[in-house]
Design a protein around this motif. Sequence first.
Motif, short mmCIF file in Angstrom:
data_model
loop_
_atom_site.label_atom_id
_atom_site.label_comp_id
_atom_site.label_asym_id
_atom_site.label_seq_id
_atom_site.Cartn_x
_atom_site.Cartn_y
_atom_site.Cartn_z
N THR A 1 2.26 11.54 1.17
CA THR A 1 1.51 10.37 1.67
C THR A 1 1.65 10.23 3.18
O THR A 1 2.71 9.86 3.68
N PRO A 2 0.59 10.54 3.94
CA PRO A 2 0.67 10.33 5.39
C PRO A 2 0.45 8.85 5.73
O PRO A 2 -0.16 8.11 4.94
N ALA B 1 0.84 -1.21 0.00
CA ALA B 1 0.00 0.00 0.00
C ALA B 1 0.87 1.26 0.00
O ALA B 1 0.60 2.22 -0.73
N ALA B 2 1.93 1.24 0.82
CA ALA B 2 2.80 2.42 0.92
C ALA B 2 3.46 2.70 -0.43
O ALA B 2 3.45 3.84 -0.91
N LEU B 3 4.02 1.66 -1.06
CA LEU B 3 4.73 1.87 -2.33
C LEU B 3 3.78 2.37 -3.41
O LEU B 3 4.11 3.29 -4.16
N GLU B 4 2.58 1.80 -3.46
CA GLU B 4 1.60 2.27 -4.45
C GLU B 4 1.29 3.76 -4.25
O GLU B 4 1.28 4.53 -5.20
N LEU B 5 1.08 4.12 -3.00
CA LEU B 5 0.72 5.52 -2.70
C LEU B 5 1.91 6.46 -2.95
O LEU B 5 1.72 7.58 -3.45
N LYS C 1 7.37 6.31 7.91
CA LYS C 1 7.07 5.95 6.52
C LYS C 1 8.32 5.76 5.69
O LYS C 1 8.29 5.09 4.66
N ARG C 2 9.45 6.33 6.12
CA ARG C 2 10.70 6.11 5.38
C ARG C 2 11.19 4.68 5.56
O ARG C 2 11.76 4.09 4.65
#
Lengths: 193, 193
Positions: free
Chosen positions: B28-29, B15-19, B51-52
């Motif tokens: 992207t929060p 999900a994170a990579l897509e966003l 998030k990093r």
Amino acid sequence: MGRWEPNARGRLEQAALELYVERGYEQTPVAEITKRAGLTERTFFRHFTDKREVLFAGSGRLEELCVAAVAAAPTTASPMEAVAAALDAAAGAFEERGDLVGLRQGVIDSNAELRERELIKLASLSGALADALRGRGVAEPAAELTAESAIAVLKVAFRRWIDGGRERPLRPLLAECFDVLRTLSARGAASAG
Amino acid sequence: MGRWEPNARGRLEQAALELYVERGYEQTPVAEITKRAGLTERTFFRHFTDKREVLFAGSGRLEELCVAAVAAAPTTASPMEAVAAALDAAAGAFEERGDLVGLRQGVIDSNAELRERELIKLASLSGALADALRGRGVAEPAAELTAESAIAVLKVAFRRWIDGGRERPLRPLLAECFDVLRTLSARGAASAG
């Protein structure tokens, strides 16, 4: 632009490096640097954007020097010979700066943010060398691999030079690293890949 | 520790990579990531510091994998063969992750801070490889030069792999880069140094 100060830039650099070593980089405000150099803050900011730039202002010049040396290498020179000429030019510039190089490295080694900045400058130098090699007609991946190898040699030889108190000159250390790299590469790897 | 979520870590990463690709990393929060993954923020922070870290959590595992491969290489293996075995192990891990590797690299390439972080991770990997080689009895400067050469090969081959849409597998690209490095090194440099 105010009155001309004889060698203001050099005096500021010397004062800054001394203070970074004595008190730590983070603990040294610009006001202390200018006080030791006997110059004003206005003069400091005519020469440097901030106190970090005192440490990295030379990187641009070093890159130009290296790129010019690659471009000027004889057309018969191999890619590795062309980057060796670049490192030879860099070695001349380092040797010329004498003690300042050792002081600067000590400051950088003691601060994580500065070490990161140094890595970025080396990546930039690698990119510039690869561009210069492409300008000589070197294809990929040879151009990038040669540039990265040059950075590897520079890093290792430079570290040995500094750690050895600069007793052995940098040039033979660079030559030795190129030799070792050749021997290492000859004892292949592709078959294991 | 709350209830167990099936493959929470993988879902959060996906999900994170897509966003990060769709909206940009900075925009992207964490709340958006957890929303898309259908998980809570609490779950996110059980797996990642911030998030990093979603982008760099794999670096530690990659380093362990490489170090273990160097240590496990046959005693007859040359230093360059030992690091080739390490990159072979790394290639396996990258190929296994499939599309996520390409997504991740796109995110990193588009953000200066992330590119810097990547350089630091590669420097760390180089240091770990040099340590592992010293553990095999490889002397200096050979250990450091071999490690730096491995990083050079990894960088160049990986970039070609990604830029080529991963159509050619990573392993032959690595082997090709080791071959080119050998040819380049053989066309000497020390005499010009």
